[in-house]
Scaffold this motif. Structure first.
Motif, short mmCIF file in Angstrom:
data_model
loop_
_atom_site.label_atom_id
_atom_site.label_comp_id
_atom_site.label_asym_id
_atom_site.label_seq_id
_atom_site.Cartn_x
_atom_site.Cartn_y
_atom_site.Cartn_z
N THR A 134 121.84 37.52 38.28
CA THR A 134 120.74 36.91 37.53
C THR A 134 119.38 37.20 38.15
N SER A 135 119.35 37.98 39.23
CA SER A 135 118.08 38.28 39.88
C SER A 135 117.35 39.39 39.13
N LYS A 136 116.05 39.39 39.22
CA LYS A 136 115.20 40.44 38.66
C LYS A 136 115.47 40.68 37.17
N SER A 137 115.80 39.64 36.46
CA SER A 137 116.00 39.65 35.01
C SER A 137 117.11 40.61 34.55
N LEU A 138 118.03 40.97 35.45
CA LEU A 138 119.09 41.92 35.06
C LEU A 138 119.97 41.36 33.95
N LEU A 139 120.47 40.14 34.12
CA LEU A 139 121.34 39.56 33.11
C LEU A 139 120.54 39.13 31.88
N ALA A 140 119.40 38.53 32.08
CA ALA A 140 118.58 38.09 30.95
C ALA A 140 118.17 39.27 30.07
N SER A 141 117.92 40.42 30.69
CA SER A 141 117.53 41.60 29.91
C SER A 141 118.65 42.07 29.00
N LEU A 142 119.90 41.94 29.46
CA LEU A 142 121.02 42.34 28.62
C LEU A 142 121.09 41.50 27.35
N VAL A 143 120.66 40.25 27.43
CA VAL A 143 120.73 39.36 26.28
C VAL A 143 119.52 39.54 25.38
N VAL A 144 118.34 39.70 25.96
CA VAL A 144 117.10 39.62 25.19
C VAL A 144 116.62 40.99 24.68
N ASN A 202 126.71 50.44 31.73
CA ASN A 202 125.64 50.18 32.69
C ASN A 202 124.71 51.37 32.88
N LYS A 203 125.14 52.56 32.46
CA LYS A 203 124.26 53.72 32.55
C LYS A 203 123.10 53.63 31.56
N VAL A 204 123.29 52.87 30.49
CA VAL A 204 122.22 52.73 29.48
C VAL A 204 121.57 51.36 29.53
N ALA A 205 121.88 50.57 30.57
CA ALA A 205 121.30 49.22 30.69
C ALA A 205 119.82 49.31 31.01
N HIS A 206 119.01 48.52 30.30
CA HIS A 206 117.57 48.42 30.56
C HIS A 206 117.26 47.08 31.21
N VAL A 207 116.19 47.06 31.96
CA VAL A 207 115.76 45.84 32.61
C VAL A 207 114.26 45.68 32.39
N SER A 262 119.10 51.85 36.18
CA SER A 262 119.56 52.84 37.17
C SER A 262 118.40 53.48 37.93
N LEU A 263 117.17 53.35 37.45
CA LEU A 263 116.03 53.92 38.15
C LEU A 263 115.60 53.10 39.35
N PHE A 264 116.12 51.88 39.46
CA PHE A 264 115.65 50.99 40.52
C PHE A 264 116.73 50.65 41.55
N SER A 265 117.97 50.46 41.10
CA SER A 265 119.04 50.12 42.04
C SER A 265 120.38 50.30 41.36
N TYR A 306 122.46 47.76 41.15
CA TYR A 306 122.84 46.44 40.68
C TYR A 306 122.69 46.34 39.17
N ARG A 307 123.64 45.61 38.53
CA ARG A 307 123.61 45.42 37.09
C ARG A 307 123.85 43.95 36.77
N GLY A 308 123.50 43.58 35.54
CA GLY A 308 123.68 42.19 35.13
C GLY A 308 125.13 41.75 35.13
N ILE A 309 126.03 42.64 34.66
CA ILE A 309 127.47 42.38 34.65
C ILE A 309 128.16 43.55 35.30
N SER A 310 128.95 43.28 36.29
CA SER A 310 129.67 44.34 37.00
C SER A 310 131.00 43.79 37.51
N LEU A 311 131.83 44.67 38.04
CA LEU A 311 133.09 44.26 38.63
C LEU A 311 132.91 43.94 40.10
N LYS A 312 133.64 42.96 40.58
CA LYS A 312 133.58 42.61 42.00
C LYS A 312 134.19 43.75 42.82
#
Length: 602
Positions: free
Chosen positions: A171-181, A292-297, A308-311, A313-319
């Motif tokens: 939920t940091s840096k709007s990763l998860l929120a961006s997936l929703v919004v 996650n390759k096409v995930a935007h933040v 992917s340009l920044f890190s 980390y993704r909003g949803i990932s596998l442990k």
């Protein structure tokens, strides 16, 4: 799975050869009864089928345990390979073949093999995980019922498919929120769902295996009932023929009990085929990686970029952590769904909360970006793309509720646990209970080696499920984000959490050891059943329940025995089949729940 079943077959062959080598033959029981009737062992050696002394030794149909040992010997009856192969192939092999239709998913033969061992060792756990999966599917549909924000339908289907994966949220840096919004992430949801949209469901192989088991079970039941009917009709034949056929009836009853104790496997396989879990480890991981390759933040300047340009980390990932506490969670085999209940529920609650809050604000015609006007929808888009753009802080605020998370355990988990547990226990004890009931009521009535072995199997299965259930509860408790206004209470929580984690690992390992032992036990018991190992004075006299002093061995059935046995047999069959039908009916009742409010707005 070829390696797994090859190993299982080798184990069965070894145990069979062990029995052939070490079983010791004794005198034929019919011959022993003849000697007792001739008065060889005294006037009190014979009894009736209720264990009562007979006035005339010629009327004896059973003999006391100590007389049986003296007259017949304490060992087992002689082994017959033809009898063993016929009975074992009729009553056990079809069930072992059906195991191949269970869903696995781990790309490791050893893990898949252990999934088989855990399933056989604890049918209660297997039935519990399947029931829990369908209840989770209904719960998630209800949880998202108040949301109509874009991608709601994709979120429901994707998250339901990820029950077999150990997911974590960022939920940091709007990763998860961006997936929703963000509207750019519509492609992320479509990509994820498309790659998860594969099935492990009905196939020619699955239908053939199920049909083979079902037909074999029905045919053996019909044959067994026909044997009893023929004996009732011919009960007035000479005693030698009658005694021989009595042994045949006993074999049919024993086989029927074995069929009942394995009957749980059929509804479990059918349940998983209907659920079609997404459990292939490689495909699940690949689905998330592709999406996650096409995930935007969202960025602070309001311009979204590829995450992917920044890190990494993704909003949803596998442990990816490799700690012992979450070993079962990381294994994608569906039988381990029990271990993912709390973490999956909490993750779904977090995401559904984002969707609900975004839905609430969109219904108030509030765009994401502050100080902007709501752009009217076009005929093609319910929520215009400009209403879904903003800075990273605005995106987070847009889908963050002021109420926060209600519980760290997840809503409705205890109710789902109770319902799934009841259905699992119904199936386990309905099938095993039928086997116990059939054997218990077969003369000599009472607790014997056969019924005792089935009781041990069902009890150990229930204990394994209990241990693993408590292990999952303790594992989640140890990871809770505990906060208290009292610093001393916070300090006291950390040792408790550490102890809970260690206890969770211990209980899980203990449960798996017991499951392995229980698997070996039921397979060995089936071999004992058909290799004449149980055909000895001690087992046939129900000495476990009656005690050695009161134990007796029924050798010849009476007409009343046959009539009672037929009734018991039919009752046991209905008990086993009824519990299986109820379980399958429950699965179908909760499967594929409707999505309320038609959330597919995009």
């Amino acid at each position: 799975m070829k390696f797994s079943f090859r190993l299982l077959s080798s184990l069965l062959l070894f145990l069979t050869l062990y029995q052939v080598e070490f079983v010791s033959g004794t005198k034929n029981l019919a011959q022993c009864l003849t000697e007792v009737r001739n008065g060889t062992y005294g006037p009190d050696a014979g009894v009736d089928n209720s264990g009562r002394p007979v006035s005339n030794i010629q009327d004896a149909t059973a003999i006391r345990y100590e007389v049986c040992v003296t007259a017949c010997g304490s060992g087992a009856q002689s082994f017959s390979w033809s009898d063993f192969s016929t009975e074992f192939s009729s009553w056990v092999l079809p069930w072992l073949a059906l195991l191949s239709q269970l869903p696995f998913g781990a790309n490791d033969n050893l893990k898949n093999f252990f999934s088989v061992v855990l399933t056989i060792g604890s049918p209660t756990l297997a039935a519990y995980s399947a029931a829990l999966t369908v209840l989770n599917g209904r719960w998630i549909a209800h949880r998202f019922s108040g949301s109509s924000y874009p991608n709601t339908k994709q979120a429901i289907r994707s998250l339901s498919s990820l029950q077999q994966a150990s997911i974590e949220l960022d939920t940091s840096k709007s990763l998860l929120a961006s997936l929703v919004v963000l509207h750019q992430n519509d492609e992320w949801w479509r990509e994820l769902l498309a790659n998860l949209n594969y099935t492990h469901t009905w196939s020619i192989s699955a239908v053939t295996s199920i049909a083979w088991v079902l037909i074999a079970y029905i045919f053996t039941v019909i044959e067994s009932l026909s044997t009893v009917r023929e004996e009732v009709e011919g009960m007035f034949l000479n005693s030698v023929v009658f005694t021989i056929n009595t042994q045949c009836i006993a074999e049919r009853i024993n086989g029927q009990a074995v069929g009942s104790v394995w009957l749980w496997l059929l509804p479990v396989v059918i349940a998983w085929l209907q659920i079609s879990p997404k459990c292939d480890n490689v495909r699940v991981k690949d689905a998330l990686n592709r999406a996650n390759k096409v995930a935007h933040v969202a960025q602070p300047d309001g311009v979204s970029q590829l995450a992917s340009l920044f890190s990494d980390y993704r909003g949803i990932s596998l442990k990816e952590d490799d700690d012992a506490l979450h070993n079962d969670e990381r294994c994608t085999s569906p039988i381990y769904n029990y271990s993912r209940l709390f973490s999956w529920t909490v993750a779904v609650e977090e995401i559904s909360g984002y969707f609900r809050e975004a839905t609430r604000r969109s219904r108030l015609l509030k765009p994401v970006a502050a100080n902007t006007q709501w752009v009217t929808e076009s005929r093609y888009t319910v929520i215009h793309e400009q209403n879904r753009c903003g800075t990273s802080s605005e995106v987070i605020d847009y889908c963050t509720s002021v109420n926060g998370r209600l519980t760290q355990w997840g809503s409705g988990v205890w109710g789902r646990i109770i319902i799934a547990s009841l259905m699992a226990l119904l199936l386990q004890w309905g099938t095993a209970g039928a086997a116990i009931f059939i054997i218990w009521q077969t003369p000599t009535r009472g607790l014997g080696c056969r019924s005792g072995s089935y009781i041990i199997y069902a009890v150990l299965s229930t204990i394994v499920w209990t241990l693993l259930l408590f292990s999952s509860i303790l594992a989640h408790y140890s990871t809770l984000d505990f906060r208290s206004r009292d610093p001393q209470e916070t300090d006291r929580h950390h040792p408790r959490a550490k102890f809970a984690a260690m206890l969770s690992i211990f209980l899980r390992r203990l449960g798996k050891v017991l499951a392995t032992a229980n698997t070996a036990w039921i397979l060995t018991a089936c071999i004992f059943q058909f290799s004449a190992f149980f055909d000895r004075c001690y087992c046939d006299s129900s000495a476990l329940g009656l005690g050695l002093a009161k134990a007796y061995n029924v050798i010849q059935f009476t007409p009343d025995d046959l009539s009672t046995m037929k009734t018991v047999w039919i009752g046991g069959i209905f008990m086993a089949i009824g519990s299986a039908i109820l379980y399958v009916g429950f699965i179908n009742l909760f499967l594929d729940p409707p999505l309320r409010n038609n959330p597919d707005r995009e």
